[in-house]
Scaffold this active site. Structure first.
Site, PDB file in Angstrom:
ATOM      1  N   GLY A   1       0.838  -1.212   0.000  1.00  0.00           N
ATOM      2  CA  GLY A   1       0.000   0.000   0.000  1.00  0.00           C
ATOM      3  C   GLY A   1       0.858   1.241   0.000  1.00  0.00           C
ATOM      4  O   GLY A   1       2.057   1.181  -0.290  1.00  0.00           O
ATOM      5  N   ASN A   2       0.259   2.378   0.288  1.00  0.00           N
ATOM      6  CA  ASN A   2       1.034   3.620   0.383  1.00  0.00           C
ATOM      7  C   ASN A   2       0.379   4.562   1.390  1.00  0.00           C
ATOM      8  O   ASN A   2      -0.665   4.248   1.951  1.00  0.00           O
ATOM      9  CB  ASN A   2       1.185   4.272  -0.999  1.00  0.00           C
ATOM     10  CG  ASN A   2      -0.156   4.613  -1.603  1.00  0.00           C
ATOM     11  OD1 ASN A   2      -0.874   5.467  -1.093  1.00  0.00           O
ATOM     12  ND2 ASN A   2      -0.522   3.925  -2.677  1.00  0.00           N
ATOM     13  N   HIS A   3       1.009   5.717   1.602  1.00  0.00           N
ATOM     14  CA  HIS A   3       0.591   6.612   2.686  1.00  0.00           C
ATOM     15  C   HIS A   3      -0.556   7.550   2.334  1.00  0.00           C
ATOM     16  O   HIS A   3      -0.893   8.430   3.120  1.00  0.00           O
ATOM     17  CB  HIS A   3       1.770   7.475   3.136  1.00  0.00           C
ATOM     18  CG  HIS A   3       2.852   6.692   3.807  1.00  0.00           C
ATOM     19  ND1 HIS A   3       2.637   5.945   4.928  1.00  0.00           N
ATOM     20  CD2 HIS A   3       4.163   6.519   3.491  1.00  0.00           C
ATOM     21  CE1 HIS A   3       3.756   5.359   5.297  1.00  0.00           C
ATOM     22  NE2 HIS A   3       4.693   5.688   4.426  1.00  0.00           N
TER      23      HIS A   3
END
Ligand code: CTP
Length: 399
Positions: A206-208
């Site tokens: 995933g990512n932020h």
């Protein structure tokens, strides 16, 4: 924002009157013509000279002075809106009961324009049943109430009763009175948040991305009359603004499917999601157990949603993409404008303080198909969304 709008600011005797100085500045800066009326008690907290200098108009205080009479009816008819900020407990009570012993009250009673109030008082006064009853009365007269904030109060106590900040008052006025429904009848598609690409049942890539920027854009589009389809990746944000249909998705593939379905009937598409560029080639059905050596997860490319929409785009459809860059920002942003067949690319740089993932503010530069390059100051994401939608509207109606 408030070009050609006439705003009558009414200031009463409260320590929060010092905020009327900034409020006046913001209103004038936004293009409004501002006139100010004060109660005698307000003079103890803020100087009429300061307010008349900032508003570029004389401040009105007395019903009559030196044989001249101030026309309170004219003032209330002149204004597009009367904003009473701060509203003290005393003036609130007088307004609720129709008292008329000063210029501000006489103007209030004769105003034909909408009236907005921003109360300011100490917590115990704010919670007193009389205050509640008086506020209800004002609401029943059709006056709009800007909610008080919670925080440190002049008494040294902490609690409810702080007057809303000037920026919030300006936003309230805009949203409730001066918002153009310039996207009525349009359908907009917005993506927001990250995507999660599953490795096994408990792990993902995933990512932020928080989804805040995309949500702010969806809300701005909806407030301006568009019917919005928000395709939202796994994110904690939520909205209760009517006019937004939320499609919850997890993966890039699901986001792609939802977008392709809605795009055909949309006039505007804004791709602000941070879509994973790669996904595991295989999602293991069971949790991967630890082994003694290292492991390799093979990744395959996801579909580029923005690019796919760019290929499908018909005349009259407007496509907006984002570019989040750390180096060669302009070059990459212009590259994305061309390679994805977008009409607008919104660049945000991770090098700018207060911009990007997780922050409530953002600093953007807009690149348009026509060659325009428009840099903006760092602002709250709601205001950034407003700027972006302004450019969309501008381009939409120039087509
Ligand atoms: N985007 C998309 N689908 C993808 C990847 C990106 O729709 N699979 C969109 C994003 O929502 C954004 C734009 O493409 O509007 C640019 O995203 P960005 O991550 O900055 O660029 P990429 O095209 O992924 O290229 P790179 O990562 O090399 O910068």
């Amino acid at each position: 924002m408030f070009q050609d709008k006439k705003i009558l600011l009414a200031v009463t005797g409260s320590i929060a009157a010092y905020k009327s100085i900034l409020l006046t500045r913001l209103l004038v800066k936004a293009g409004a013509e501002v006139k100010i009326v004060m109660t005698p008690a307000a003079r103890d907290f803020v100087s009429p000279l300061t307010l008349s200098t900032l508003s570029r108009n004389p401040v009105v205080m007395d019903l009559a002075s030196n044989e001249s009479w101030s026309n309170h009816v004219q003032l209330g008819r002149w204004a597009d809106i009367m904003v009473i900020a701060p509203l003290s407990c005393n003036t609130l009570a007088k307004m609720a009961h129709g008292l008329c012993d000063n210029m501000l009250l006489a103007t209030y009673l004769s105003a034909t324009c909408p009236v907005v109030i921003a109360p300011a008082m100490d917590e115990d006064m704010w919670h007193h049943p009389t205050t509640k009853a008086n506020l209800q009365k004002l609401e029943s007269f059709g006056n709009k109430i800007i909610p008080v904030g919670r925080g440190e109060l002049a008494s040294g106590l902490y609690g409810d009763g702080r007057m809303a900040e000037p920026e919030a008052i300006v936003q309230f006025i805009q949203e409730h009175f001066f918002l153009k429904q310039d996207l009525a009848g349009k359908k907009a598609l917005v993506t927001a948040g990250p995507t999660y690409e599953p490795i096994d049942p408990v792990r993902f890539i995933g990512n932020h991305s928080s989804g805040k920027m995309g949500l702010a854009i969806a809300e701005e589009l909806a407030k301006r009359g568009a019917s919005v389809h928000l395709v939202l990746g796994p994110s904690a944000v939520h909205t209760d603004i009517p006019g937004i249909k939320v499609h919850r998705v997890q993966t890039a593939e699901q986001m792609y499917e939802a977008c392709m379905k809605e795009f055909a009937t949309a006039g505007i598409a804004v791709m602000s999601a941070a879509v994973a560029d790669y996904t595991p080639a295989v999602t293991e059905p069971e949790k991967i157990k630890k082994s003694s050596g290292s492991i390799t997860v093979e990744l395959t490319k996801t579909k580029d949603i923005l690019k796919a929409l760019g290929q499908e785009k018909r005349k009259g459809q407007l496509l907006v993409g984002f570019a989040l860059e750390t180096t060669n920002e302009k070059e990459y942003a212009l590259g994305k404008l061309a390679s994805k067949n977008a009409d607008i690319i919104v660049l945000n740089s991770l090098n700018d303080e207060g911009a990007g993932f997780g922050y409530d503010t953002n600093k953007i530069t807009i690149f348009e198909r026509s060659g325009n390059e428009i840099p903006y100051e760092r602002k709250p994401k709601q205001q950034v969304a407003h700027d972006i939608v302004d450019r969309i509207v501008n381009m939409l109606y120039a087509q």
